[in-house]
Motif scaffolding. Structure first.
Motif: not given
Length: 249
Positions: A160-186
């Motif tokens: 579900x992540x791609x669709x859920x992320x879509x509304x936030x993409x514009x607001x994230x353009x000026x940031x350094x985005x650090x994605x994270x999950x439990x152990x790194x695999x996702x």
């Protein structure tokens, strides 16, 4: 004391069925319990048992060139957190269902836990850009804890992540985005997909939350980390909380 391991490794496997049989036999003979997923893209393992048995299980993999660089996260528990052993053949070791997101030949840039901890403490990255921690886990996992101020998404499953992320993409353009999950695999898949889809400001937290806990503790993290066994959730010292329950918001 029971030794618990979490490990994944992306590597092309021409005959994954043979590896399934080998790992099932070896883990069973060593009285290990847990889950091992095998796919043409690699392996994903959560196992627990006697410390010597764990090392005996890992030894042949460490000598196998296909698993060069295999990283294993260790923790301990007073009781066996798995009811049985399951070794399964899958299409993907983590299901994302997006073409070109298996990091067999390239991966998204990562950032080390110590660097993230420093960025969170100072309030920006080394170039002065604001830092946004992006949680790629589902609602159930997030409820147990996440990084303070993290961007969390209303998702029930990783796909579900791609669709859920879509509304936030514009607001994230000026940031350094650090994605994270439990152990790194996702994030191996999510960060690669995001960068290929135009988000060139995305990094992945090396080792995930568990790696962060292991290296720097709980700095900037609120709560505990959900894990996929009967320990339920681990605190920043990687200790299980037997009575862990999601508190009402």
């Amino acid at each position: 004391m029971v030794t618990n391991i979490a490990a994944y490794h992306f590597t092309p496997l021409d005959q994954p069925e043979a590896l399934v049989a080998d790992l099932r036999e070896r883990a069973g003979s060593l009285a290990l319990r847990g889950t091992v997923l095998v796919a043409p893209e690699g392996v994903n393992m959560f196992l627990a048992g006697d410390a010597d048995a764990i090392e005996a299980f890992l030894a042949p993999m460490r000598e196998d060139a296909r698993f060069e660089g295999l990283r294993v996260k260790y923790s301990e528990s007073l009781a066996q957190p798995f009811a049985r052993l399951k070794v399964k053949l899958k299409r993907e070791i983590i299901s994302f269902r997006r073409e070109g997101t298996t990091p067999l030949h390239a991966r998204a840039p990562d950032v080390k836990p110590a660097t993230v901890a420093r960025w969170l403490q100072q309030g920006h990255d080394d170039d002065g850009r604001r830092v946004v921690m992006l949680d790629t886990r589902n609602d159930q996992e997030v409820a147990y804890g996440t990084f303070a101020g993290a961007l969390t998404l209303p998702i029930a499953r990783f796909t579900d992540l791609p669709a859920a992320l879509e509304p936030h993409r514009e607001a994230l353009k000026d940031a350094t985005v650090v994605s994270f999950c439990t152990g790194g695999i996702r994030c191996e898949k999510a960060a690669l997909w995001m960068r290929d889809d135009g988000m060139d400001n995305v990094l992945q937290l090396d080792g995930g939350i568990l790696g962060y806990f292991e290296e720097v503790g709980g700095q900037g993290y609120e709560g505990r980390c959900f894990v996929f066994d009967e320990r339920v959730a681990l605190d920043p010292a990687l200790q299980p909380l037997v009575d862990a329950k999601v508190q009402a918001a």
